[in-house]
Design a protein around this motif. Sequence first.
Motif, PDB file in Angstrom:
ATOM      1  N   ASP A   1       2.535  38.211  69.743  1.00  0.00           N
ATOM      2  CA  ASP A   1       2.510  37.807  68.342  1.00  0.00           C
ATOM      3  C   ASP A   1       3.566  38.555  67.524  1.00  0.00           C
ATOM      4  OD1 ASP A   1       0.981  40.137  68.738  1.00  0.00           O
ATOM      5  OD2 ASP A   1      -0.204  39.783  66.934  1.00  0.00           O
ATOM      6  N   GLU A   2       3.852  39.795  67.890  1.00  0.00           N
ATOM      7  CA  GLU A   2       4.901  40.553  67.214  1.00  0.00           C
ATOM      8  C   GLU A   2       6.278  39.946  67.506  1.00  0.00           C
ATOM      9  OE1 GLU A   2       2.962  45.025  67.130  1.00  0.00           O
ATOM     10  OE2 GLU A   2       4.121  44.395  68.894  1.00  0.00           O
ATOM     11  N   PHE A   3       6.478  39.555  68.760  1.00  0.00           N
ATOM     12  CA  PHE A   3       7.750  38.942  69.138  1.00  0.00           C
ATOM     13  C   PHE A   3       7.950  37.629  68.388  1.00  0.00           C
ATOM     14  CE2 PHE A   3      10.586  36.396  71.823  1.00  0.00           C
ATOM     15  CZ  PHE A   3      11.645  37.274  71.955  1.00  0.00           C
ATOM     16  N   LEU A   4       6.898  36.799  68.324  1.00  0.00           N
ATOM     17  CA  LEU A   4       7.009  35.534  67.599  1.00  0.00           C
ATOM     18  C   LEU A   4       7.231  35.776  66.108  1.00  0.00           C
ATOM     19  CD1 LEU A   4       4.421  33.100  69.208  1.00  0.00           C
ATOM     20  CD2 LEU A   4       6.903  32.991  69.269  1.00  0.00           C
ATOM     21  N   GLY A   5       6.620  36.799  65.565  1.00  0.00           N
ATOM     22  CA  GLY A   5       6.843  37.158  64.167  1.00  0.00           C
ATOM     23  C   GLY A   5       8.291  37.536  63.921  1.00  0.00           C
ATOM     24  N   TYR A   6       8.854  38.294  64.864  1.00  0.00           N
ATOM     25  CA  TYR A   6      10.266  38.675  64.754  1.00  0.00           C
ATOM     26  C   TYR A   6      11.164  37.436  64.849  1.00  0.00           C
ATOM     27  CZ  TYR A   6      14.700  41.017  65.558  1.00  0.00           C
ATOM     28  OH  TYR A   6      16.008  41.430  65.460  1.00  0.00           O
ATOM     29  N   CYS A   7      10.835  36.534  65.765  1.00  0.00           N
ATOM     30  CA  CYS A   7      11.597  35.276  65.892  1.00  0.00           C
ATOM     31  C   CYS A   7      11.548  34.502  64.580  1.00  0.00           C
ATOM     32  CB  CYS A   7      11.027  34.405  67.007  1.00  0.00           C
ATOM     33  SG  CYS A   7      11.329  34.998  68.669  1.00  0.00           S
ATOM     34  N   ARG A   8      10.375  34.451  63.974  1.00  0.00           N
ATOM     35  CA  ARG A   8      10.189  33.743  62.709  1.00  0.00           C
ATOM     36  C   ARG A   8      11.048  34.378  61.604  1.00  0.00           C
ATOM     37  NH1 ARG A   8       5.884  30.305  60.657  1.00  0.00           N
ATOM     38  NH2 ARG A   8       4.822  30.535  62.662  1.00  0.00           N
ATOM     39  N   GLU A   9      11.060  35.702  61.545  1.00  0.00           N
ATOM     40  CA  GLU A   9      11.869  36.413  60.541  1.00  0.00           C
ATOM     41  C   GLU A   9      13.350  36.098  60.702  1.00  0.00           C
ATOM     42  OE1 GLU A   9      11.033  40.566  61.020  1.00  0.00           O
ATOM     43  OE2 GLU A   9       8.915  40.318  60.484  1.00  0.00           O
ATOM     44  N   GLN A  10      13.820  36.083  61.943  1.00  0.00           N
ATOM     45  CA  GLN A  10      15.230  35.798  62.203  1.00  0.00           C
ATOM     46  C   GLN A  10      15.561  34.346  61.864  1.00  0.00           C
ATOM     47  OE1 GLN A  10      17.494  38.298  63.027  1.00  0.00           O
ATOM     48  NE2 GLN A  10      15.644  39.397  62.435  1.00  0.00           N
ATOM     49  N   LEU A  11      14.632  33.453  62.128  1.00  0.00           N
ATOM     50  CA  LEU A  11      14.826  32.039  61.801  1.00  0.00           C
ATOM     51  C   LEU A  11      14.933  31.867  60.290  1.00  0.00           C
ATOM     52  CD1 LEU A  11      14.905  29.139  62.959  1.00  0.00           C
ATOM     53  CD2 LEU A  11      12.432  29.088  62.702  1.00  0.00           C
ATOM     54  N   ILE A  12      14.056  32.519  59.546  1.00  0.00           N
ATOM     55  CA  ILE A  12      14.101  32.459  58.088  1.00  0.00           C
ATOM     56  C   ILE A  12      15.438  32.997  57.575  1.00  0.00           C
ATOM     57  CG2 ILE A  12      13.098  33.431  55.969  1.00  0.00           C
ATOM     58  CD1 ILE A  12      10.363  33.389  57.498  1.00  0.00           C
ATOM     59  N   LEU A  13      15.884  34.099  58.115  1.00  0.00           N
ATOM     60  CA  LEU A  13      17.161  34.680  57.724  1.00  0.00           C
ATOM     61  C   LEU A  13      18.307  33.702  57.977  1.00  0.00           C
ATOM     62  CD1 LEU A  13      18.775  37.093  56.678  1.00  0.00           C
ATOM     63  CD2 LEU A  13      18.772  37.993  59.013  1.00  0.00           C
ATOM     64  N   SER A  14      18.288  33.065  59.125  1.00  0.00           N
ATOM     65  CA  SER A  14      19.327  32.098  59.468  1.00  0.00           C
ATOM     66  C   SER A  14      19.306  30.912  58.498  1.00  0.00           C
ATOM     67  CB  SER A  14      19.123  31.619  60.907  1.00  0.00           C
ATOM     68  OG  SER A  14      20.146  30.744  61.286  1.00  0.00           O
TER      69      SER A  14
ATOM     70  N   GLN B   1      24.198  35.233  63.682  1.00  0.00           N
ATOM     71  CA  GLN B   1      22.761  35.255  63.409  1.00  0.00           C
ATOM     72  C   GLN B   1      22.085  34.024  64.015  1.00  0.00           C
ATOM     73  OE1 GLN B   1      20.694  37.483  62.008  1.00  0.00           O
ATOM     74  NE2 GLN B   1      19.011  36.099  62.390  1.00  0.00           N
ATOM     75  N   LYS B   2      22.708  32.882  63.844  1.00  0.00           N
ATOM     76  CA  LYS B   2      22.150  31.633  64.365  1.00  0.00           C
ATOM     77  C   LYS B   2      22.006  31.698  65.886  1.00  0.00           C
ATOM     78  CE  LYS B   2      23.138  26.744  64.865  1.00  0.00           C
ATOM     79  NZ  LYS B   2      24.132  25.698  64.733  1.00  0.00           N
ATOM     80  N   HIS B   3      23.039  32.151  66.570  1.00  0.00           N
ATOM     81  CA  HIS B   3      22.995  32.213  68.029  1.00  0.00           C
ATOM     82  C   HIS B   3      21.990  33.264  68.514  1.00  0.00           C
ATOM     83  CE1 HIS B   3      26.097  29.289  68.265  1.00  0.00           C
ATOM     84  NE2 HIS B   3      27.017  30.070  67.724  1.00  0.00           N
ATOM     85  N   ARG B   4      21.891  34.364  67.790  1.00  0.00           N
ATOM     86  CA  ARG B   4      20.903  35.393  68.125  1.00  0.00           C
ATOM     87  C   ARG B   4      19.485  34.809  68.011  1.00  0.00           C
ATOM     88  NH1 ARG B   4      22.072  39.261  64.401  1.00  0.00           N
ATOM     89  NH2 ARG B   4      23.644  40.112  65.802  1.00  0.00           N
ATOM     90  N   THR B   5      19.257  34.072  66.951  1.00  0.00           N
ATOM     91  CA  THR B   5      17.945  33.457  66.742  1.00  0.00           C
ATOM     92  C   THR B   5      17.651  32.435  67.833  1.00  0.00           C
ATOM     93  OG1 THR B   5      18.173  33.781  64.358  1.00  0.00           O
ATOM     94  CG2 THR B   5      16.546  32.166  65.091  1.00  0.00           C
ATOM     95  N   GLU B   6      18.631  31.629  68.181  1.00  0.00           N
ATOM     96  CA  GLU B   6      18.449  30.654  69.260  1.00  0.00           C
ATOM     97  C   GLU B   6      18.122  31.354  70.574  1.00  0.00           C
ATOM     98  OE1 GLU B   6      22.176  28.582  69.109  1.00  0.00           O
ATOM     99  OE2 GLU B   6      21.481  27.197  67.550  1.00  0.00           O
ATOM    100  N   GLY B   7      18.769  32.484  70.832  1.00  0.00           N
ATOM    101  CA  GLY B   7      18.487  33.259  72.041  1.00  0.00           C
ATOM    102  C   GLY B   7      17.070  33.801  72.051  1.00  0.00           C
ATOM    103  N   LEU B   8      16.613  34.303  70.925  1.00  0.00           N
ATOM    104  CA  LEU B   8      15.239  34.801  70.833  1.00  0.00           C
ATOM    105  C   LEU B   8      14.223  33.683  71.083  1.00  0.00           C
ATOM    106  CD1 LEU B   8      15.621  37.083  67.695  1.00  0.00           C
ATOM    107  CD2 LEU B   8      15.038  37.847  70.010  1.00  0.00           C
ATOM    108  N   ILE B   9      14.502  32.528  70.508  1.00  0.00           N
ATOM    109  CA  ILE B   9      13.606  31.387  70.695  1.00  0.00           C
ATOM    110  C   ILE B   9      13.596  30.952  72.155  1.00  0.00           C
ATOM    111  CG2 ILE B   9      13.342  28.933  70.150  1.00  0.00           C
ATOM    112  CD1 ILE B   9      14.191  29.684  67.251  1.00  0.00           C
TER     113      ILE B   9
END
Length: 98
Positions: A4-17, A30-38
Motif C-alpha cells: 500500500d505504501e508503494f501504491l501510494g508513492y506511485c499515486r503521488e508520482q502520477l499526480i506530480l506528472s 518524471q513521466k517515464h519514472r512514473t510509468e516505470g513505477l506503475i
Amino acid sequence: MRHDEFLGYCREQLILSFRNTLSGKPDDVQKHRTEGLIQAAKLLGIASHSDISQIIEEEHLAVFGETVSERTARKKSLTELKELSPDIYYDIPTIERL
C-alpha cells in the motif's frame, strides 16, 4: 516498503506528472519514472492492470477535471479544429486549449 505504501508513492508520482502537464511544463523524466513505477507494481503483483487503470482515472479526474477518455476526445477535436480552421482555433483562449 509495504504494497500500500508503494501504491501510494506511485499515486503521488502520477499526480506530480499530471500537475506538470497541467501547468504547461511536462517533465518527460518524471513521466517515464512514473510509468516505470506503475510497470513495476504490475510485474511484482502489487496491483493489477485494472487497479492501475482505476488509480489513473481517479487522479486524472482530480487534476484535470475530466476523465482520460474525455480529455483525449477534447484534444482530438481541438487538433482537428486547428487543421480545419486555425482562426477559430486561436480564438479559443489558450487556457481552454490545455
